[in-house]
Structure formats: structure tokens, C-alpha cells
Design a protein around this motif. Structure first.
Motif, PDB file in Angstrom:
ATOM      1  N   ARG A  52     -13.036 -29.994  37.223  1.00 30.32           N
ATOM      2  CA  ARG A  52     -12.767 -28.558  37.202  1.00 30.32           C
ATOM      3  C   ARG A  52     -12.002 -28.114  38.446  1.00 30.32           C
ATOM      4  NH1 ARG A  52     -10.670 -24.881  34.748  1.00 30.32           N
ATOM      5  NH2 ARG A  52     -11.548 -22.786  34.861  1.00 30.32           N
ATOM      6  N   LEU A  56      -8.322 -26.248  38.548  1.00 24.31           N
ATOM      7  CA  LEU A  56      -8.099 -24.958  39.216  1.00 24.31           C
ATOM      8  C   LEU A  56      -7.006 -25.060  40.282  1.00 24.31           C
ATOM      9  CD1 LEU A  56     -11.801 -23.755  39.637  1.00 24.31           C
ATOM     10  CD2 LEU A  56     -10.086 -22.825  38.075  1.00 24.31           C
ATOM     11  N   GLU A  60      -3.513 -22.971  40.755  1.00 19.97           N
ATOM     12  CA  GLU A  60      -3.243 -22.200  41.968  1.00 19.97           C
ATOM     13  C   GLU A  60      -1.939 -22.637  42.632  1.00 19.97           C
ATOM     14  OE1 GLU A  60      -4.715 -19.550  42.929  1.00 19.97           O
ATOM     15  OE2 GLU A  60      -6.294 -19.655  41.410  1.00 19.97           O
ATOM     16  N   GLU A 137     -18.882 -24.414  36.966  1.00 15.50           N
ATOM     17  CA  GLU A 137     -17.809 -23.423  37.033  1.00 15.50           C
ATOM     18  C   GLU A 137     -17.925 -22.559  38.288  1.00 15.50           C
ATOM     19  OE1 GLU A 137     -14.342 -21.475  36.071  1.00 15.50           O
ATOM     20  OE2 GLU A 137     -15.214 -23.281  35.181  1.00 15.50           O
ATOM     21  N   ALA A 138     -19.120 -22.085  38.585  1.00 16.23           N
ATOM     22  CA  ALA A 138     -19.308 -21.225  39.756  1.00 16.23           C
ATOM     23  C   ALA A 138     -19.015 -21.978  41.050  1.00 16.23           C
ATOM     24  CB  ALA A 138     -20.736 -20.682  39.772  1.00 16.23           C
ATOM     25  N   GLN A 141     -15.201 -22.654  41.414  1.00 17.04           N
ATOM     26  CA  GLN A 141     -14.496 -21.438  41.811  1.00 17.04           C
ATOM     27  C   GLN A 141     -14.707 -21.142  43.291  1.00 17.04           C
ATOM     28  OE1 GLN A 141     -12.454 -19.534  40.064  1.00 17.04           O
ATOM     29  NE2 GLN A 141     -12.799 -20.135  37.934  1.00 17.04           N
ATOM     30  N   ARG A 142     -15.916 -21.329  43.779  1.00 13.42           N
ATOM     31  CA  ARG A 142     -16.190 -21.048  45.199  1.00 13.42           C
ATOM     32  C   ARG A 142     -15.515 -22.047  46.117  1.00 13.42           C
ATOM     33  NH1 ARG A 142     -21.548 -19.503  43.392  1.00 13.42           N
ATOM     34  NH2 ARG A 142     -22.413 -21.514  44.028  1.00 13.42           N
ATOM     35  N   VAL A 144     -12.707 -23.699  45.545  1.00 12.50           N
ATOM     36  CA  VAL A 144     -11.270 -23.395  45.555  1.00 12.50           C
ATOM     37  C   VAL A 144     -10.998 -22.114  46.333  1.00 12.50           C
ATOM     38  CG1 VAL A 144      -9.293 -22.802  44.106  1.00 12.50           C
ATOM     39  CG2 VAL A 144     -10.828 -24.647  43.425  1.00 12.50           C
ATOM     40  N   LYS A 145     -11.832 -21.100  46.170  1.00 12.47           N
ATOM     41  CA  LYS A 145     -11.642 -19.840  46.893  1.00 12.47           C
ATOM     42  C   LYS A 145     -11.737 -20.049  48.401  1.00 12.47           C
ATOM     43  CE  LYS A 145     -13.181 -15.042  47.125  1.00 12.47           C
ATOM     44  NZ  LYS A 145     -13.181 -14.980  48.592  1.00 12.47           N
TER      45      LYS A 145
END
Length: 219
Positions: A52, A56, A60, A137-138, A141-142, A144-145
Motif C-alpha cells: 500500500r 501511495l 504522490e 490503510e491508516a 497514509q500516516r 506517507v504523510k
């Protein structure tokens, strides 16, 4: 008196039946309100987390620079990234160099002595709660952020010439470690001296590695 006793006896019997039935109904409710099963072992979620994150980052990169090369998932880079994350998890540290001096670059050179090109690395770590487990998923996302919020990490993942990547994730008692490696699929630029075998040149970032060589000042 005899009739009164008989009536009381029937009343108690009826009450007993109602209580018994109520207990049966309550038992049905207890069966329906069962505790949720425990979350999966976080170790079993690492492969999905790696995939995942890779997806992502691919998105990006093209958001930041539409001309950026599409990354290919490289098995060699995946293996080294997993080794690096596993080492951090096992030895409880967070750094680009292990306590024994091992780096992703040295691992690459051990496996492929002819490797030449640019090698970039982004690291990240997140704590998790055992009762909640790892939401793929969570967490992805964190991770990558956190890289996008850091100018250096963002520049690294967005470097347009990278065309290969590998993600490795590992977990210890309460922390998930992730390593993402990026590499070019060509030799170093002409203006950069070619490293000798088993030697890796290091730069602060990919742009510095590809910047024109500085000419010495005239006497």
C-alpha cells in the motif's frame, strides 16, 4: 387454608417459569453481543502495508512531478529494505546506519558488487496499540504523510529519475518500522566520478548527487 396454600404454590410455580423464560431470552442476547475477535497479528499485515505504501508513493510522485518516472517494484530493493526494517525492529533503534555500521548501501553492494546508480532511502516508524492492531490503510497514509510533510523526504521520494523502489516493513513489541528505497536504473551521471566496486558515494539528497560538479576556483 388448604386452598390458599395451593394458590400460593401455583403462583410461585408460575413465577419460576417466567424467570426461567426470561433467563432464556437474556441468554440469547448474550450470544448476540459477543466480543469482537482480536485483531490479526501485526506481523501478518506487513506485506500488505508495504504494497500500500508503494502504491501511495507512486501516486504522490506523479502529483508532485507529472514527468517523474514510474517506479518498478524491485525484488532486490525489497529484500534490502526488509532487512533494514527488521534490524531496526530487532535492535530497537531508528537510523540510516545500524549499530554495526551496516547501511542499505552496504547491503546492496554485498548482494550486487556491480551496482552503480543513485540510491535513496526514506525511513519512518509508528507506534501501535496491541488491542487495535495495525490498520493497513491508516498506517500507510500516516507513513506517507510524514514523508510528504518533511521537505527532505519529499524531495527524495519525488526525485524524477528514480525508476525502481522497494518497501520493507517490520514490527517489534509496539512499533512498526518502514524503509523505502529508491534507485536509478542507469550508471551515475557523467560528471559524477564512478565509485569503485564495494564503495558507495553518499550525498545529502538526490539533487546534490546529480548537481554539476563544482569547479575549483582560479588561483
Amino acid at each position: 387454608m388448604t386452598r390458599t396454600r395451593a394458590f400460593v404454590g401455583r403462583t410461585l410455580a408460575l413465577a419460576f417459569v417466567l424467570i426461567a423464560c426470561a433467563a432464556c431470552a437474556g441468554g440469547g442476547q448474550v450470544a448476540r453481543i459477543q466480543q469482537a475477535p482480536p485483531p490479526p497479528d501485526p506481523k501478518t499485515e506487513m506485506a500488505a502495508l508495504e504494497q500500500r505504501i508503494f502504491e501511495l508513493i507512486q501516486v504522490e510522485r506523479h502529483k508532485i512531478d507529472p514527468a517523474a518516472k514510474t517506479l518498478a517494484l524491485d525484488s532486490e530493493l525489497v529484500g534490502v529494505a526488509r532487512q533494514r526494517s527488521a534490524d531496526m525492529a530487532a535492535k530497537n533503534y531508528f537510523a540510516h546506519k545500524g549499530p554495526d555500521g551496516v547501511t542499505s548501501a552496504s547491503l546492496i553492494m554485498d548482494e550486487d558488487q556491480d551496482f552503480q546508480g543513485l540510491l535513496g532511502e526514506n525511513l519512518a516508524a509508528q507506534h501501535y496499540v496491541t488491542q487495535s492492531g495495525v490498520d493497513v490503510e491508516a498506517f500507510a497514509q500516516r507513513f506517507v504523510k510524514s514523508w510528504l510533510d518533511s521537505p527532505e523526504h519529499k524531495d527524495n521520494l519525488a526525485f524524477a529519475d528514480y525508476d525502481r523502489s522497494g518497501v520493507g516493513a517490520a514490527v517489534n513489541g509496539d512499533t512498526v518500522y518502514v524503509t523505502q528505497l529508491f534507485a536509478t536504473n542507469m550508471g551515475l551521471p557523467a560528471h559524477v566520478a564512478q565509485p569503485k566496486k564495494r564503495e558507495v558515494s553518499e550525498w545529502s539528497n538526490a539533487k546534490a548527487a546529480t548537481a554539476p560538479a563544482t569547479q575549483p576556483a582560479s588561483p
